[in-house]
Enzyme design. Structure first.
Site, PDB file in Angstrom:
ATOM      1  N   GLY A   1       0.786  -1.223   0.000  1.00 38.92           N
ATOM      2  CA  GLY A   1       0.000   0.000   0.000  1.00 38.92           C
ATOM      3  C   GLY A   1       0.811   1.263   0.000  1.00 38.92           C
ATOM      4  CB  CYS A   2       4.247   1.915   0.680  1.00 38.66           C
ATOM      5  SG  CYS A   2       5.341   3.293   1.034  1.00 38.66           S
TER       6      CYS A   2
END
Length: 277
Positions: free
Chosen positions: A122-123
């Protein structure tokens, strides 16, 4: 040498499994054994002229689109033609390498940036070395007309119908390009929202889609990184299913990007538009 086909390397983005499901029936729990599907994610290394630049946890589908979209949104290249070749190399359980041969000037600029990114699913910012790299100025684009509410509703209906991997696994984000009537023209999925948008950007550029007539819809929130990628790709309008952040609003306004959040059936929130004060 032509790169191996995606499906030969990584499957279809999901893996069949056998599960034991517990279900409440009247006053007791019943356990059943059932077939199911779970999403795939693996390390995907982006390698430029032999030097590994980033390792992202991603769903191993549409990897050519991912390679191009990531390279464009991160300003490693400015045009698809600056990537001369992309080869997908499968290392089994270790992961996949996207080996790109890029223009020498782009490679030199990348070395000077001194960036080494290891990105969880998710980064979108992990590994940035300085605050300046995070808050880089976004390009200012010509404002586009805001899509109407019915067009956004049409796109939301199509999103459910087109998300094949989400229907199978329940863990996928989607990014799609919709025409001016809200009809979905392209859709890409990934366990990571940033990856899904990068895949969409790459697919749009590879297909030569006209980005002046339509809008992007994503199944996630509208954060700074999502706005930055949309502005960099000149998508005109970003519609998000979830909310947006204050930084996303500021940057969208400065970049001339229309930003609509909380797009649900029967309700939409306009945060920025070309006719904003």
């Amino acid at each position: 040498m032509a790169a191996p086909k995606r499906d030969e390397l990584a499957g279809n983005g999901y893996q069949p499994v056998i599960i034991r499901a517990r279900e409440r029936q009247d006053d007791r729990w019943v356990q059943r054994t059932l077939p199911d599907s779970v999403s795939q994610e693996c390390p995907v290394a982006l390698v430029y002229n032999g030097i590994s630049h980033a390792v992202m946890m991603a769903t191993p589908t549409d990897l050519e689109d991912f390679a191009l979209g990531f390279s464009l949104s991160e300003r490693i290249v400015t045009e698809p033609s600056q990537i001369f070749e992309t080869e997908i190399v499968d290392h089994g359980e270790q992961g996949i390498e996207l080996q790109m041969h890029i223009h020498g000037a782009c490679a030199n600029a990348l070395k000077l940036a001194q960036r080494n990114l290891i990105g969880p699913t998710g980064c979108g910012l992990c590994g940035k070395v300085t605050l300046e790299q995070i808050r880089r100025p976004l390009p200012t684009r010509q404002s586009r007309p805001l899509p109407g509410p019915e067009q956004v509703q049409t796109a939301l209906t199509g999103l459910d119908q087109h998300q094949r991997l989400q229907q199978l696994t329940g863990t996928m984000h989607a990014a799609c390009w919709c025409d001016s009537e809200g009809r979905i023209q392209l859709l890409r999925e990934d366990v990571g929202r940033h990856n899904a948008l990068d895949k969409l950007v790459g697919a749009l550029r590879r297909a030569g889609h006209d980005r002046c007539d339509g809008f992007a819809l994503v199944s996630s929130r509208g954060s700074y990184e999502m706005v930055a990628k949309a502005a960099e790709a000149d998508l005109g309008t970003l519609v998000t299913v979830s909310g947006v952040t204050a930084m996303a609003i500021r940057d969208a306004r400065q970049a001339g990007l229309n930003l609509i959040g909380f797009a649900r059936r029967g309700r939409q929130v306009i945060y920025t538009s070309g006719d904003s004060a």
